[in-house]
Design a protein around this motif. Structure first.
Motif: not given
Length: 223
Positions: A194, A199-200, A202-204, A206
Motif C-alpha cells: 500500500k 484509509s482516507y 488509500y481510497e482516494r 491509491e
C-alpha cells in the motif's frame, strides 16, 4: 513574482498561526524571522519541485485532513520544515532538515515536541512509520506521510508537471542515469503493498497513483 509573493504571504501567515497556537509567547518579529528563513530556502535555485508551491499543495491537503489530526499544529510545523534543506546531489536532506527544524524551534517548543517533529521529518525519507508507540502520534504521522505522497495520486496532467519538475532538479544527471535511477525509485514505491497508510488517502488516491507511476515508467523506458 506576484504568485511567489502571494504564496509567501499566505504560507507565512499560516506558519505564524500554527507556531503561536503552540506557544502564545512567541513574538511576531520572531515568527517573521523564522518564516523569512524558511521561504528563502524553499526559493533556492536548485529547486524546481521542492518549492513553496509544493508546501502550498501540502497545506491544501492539510485542510482536508486536519479534522483527523490530534496535534495539527505540530504536523503543520513538520510540513513546513520537512524539505527546508534540499540538495539533489545529497542523500541526507531529511536528516539535515530534521536537525535544522529542531535547532530553529527548540526555543519555542518543549523537548517532546521537538523530538516528535524530528521523527516526523526523518520518516519522510522512507515514508514508513517509525517505532512510535503512541497511537495518536502514529495516526498523525501516517496522515503526514500520505500528504507528502499525495502528488502521486493527482490527475495525470498535474502528475506530469511534478515529474518534469523532479527531472529539472536532476538536470545535472545524464538522461540514461536519470532514467535508471527514477525507474528504480518508482518501482520501489510500487512494490509496497500500500502506498498510502491511511484509509482516507488509500481510497482516494491509491489506484491513480499506481497508474501514474506505471505510466511514467513506460514513458521513461520508451525514451
Amino acid at each position: 513574482m506576484h504568485e511567489f509573493s502571494q504564496i509567501n504571504t499566505e504560507l507565512g501567515n499560516r506558519f505564524a498561526q500554527h507556531l503561536s497556537a503552540i506557544n502564545r509567547d512567541v513574538l511576531p518579529t520572531e515568527t517573521k524571522t523564522l518564516w523569512r528563513d524558511i521561504a528563502v530556502r524553499y526559493n533556492e535555485t536548485q529547486r524546481a519541485y521542492h518549492t513553496l508551491r509544493h508546501v502550498r499543495q501540502l497545506f491544501e491537503q492539510f485542510e482536508q485532513i486536519v479534522s483527523h489530526l490530534h496535534k495539527p499544529h505540530l504536523i503543520a510545523l513538520a510540513l513546513y520544515y520537512h524539505d527546508v534543506i534540499y540538495h539533489p546531489i545529497r542523500s541526507d536532506n531529511e536528516l539535515k532538515s530534521a536537525k535544522y527544524a529542531v535547532d530553529q524551534l527548540k526555543g519555542y517548543l518543549n523537548d517532546e515536541q521537538c523530538r516528535y517533529i524530528y521523527a516526523l521529518i526523518l520518516m519522510t525519507a522512507t515514508h514508513q512509520l517509525s517505532e512510535l508507540t503512541d497511537d495518536d502520534k502514529r495516526s498523525d504521522a501516517a496522515y503526514l506521510l500520505d500528504t507528502d505522497l499525495s502528488i502521486l495520486g493527482t490527475p495525470w496532467p498535474e502528475y506530469e508537471r511534478y515529474a518534469r519538475a523532479v527531472r529539472q532538479e536532476y538536470a545535472h544527471i545524464s538522461v540514461i542515469d536519470y532514467r535508471i535511477g527514477r525507474v528504480t525509485v518508482l518501482q520501489k514505491l510500487l512494490a509496497h503493498p500500500k502506498l498510502y497508510l491511511t484509509s482516507y488517502y488509500y481510497e482516494r488516491l491509491e489506484q491513480q497513483a499506481r497508474e501514474n507511476m506505471e505510466r511514467e515508467i513506460s514513458l521513461l523506458c520508451a525514451s
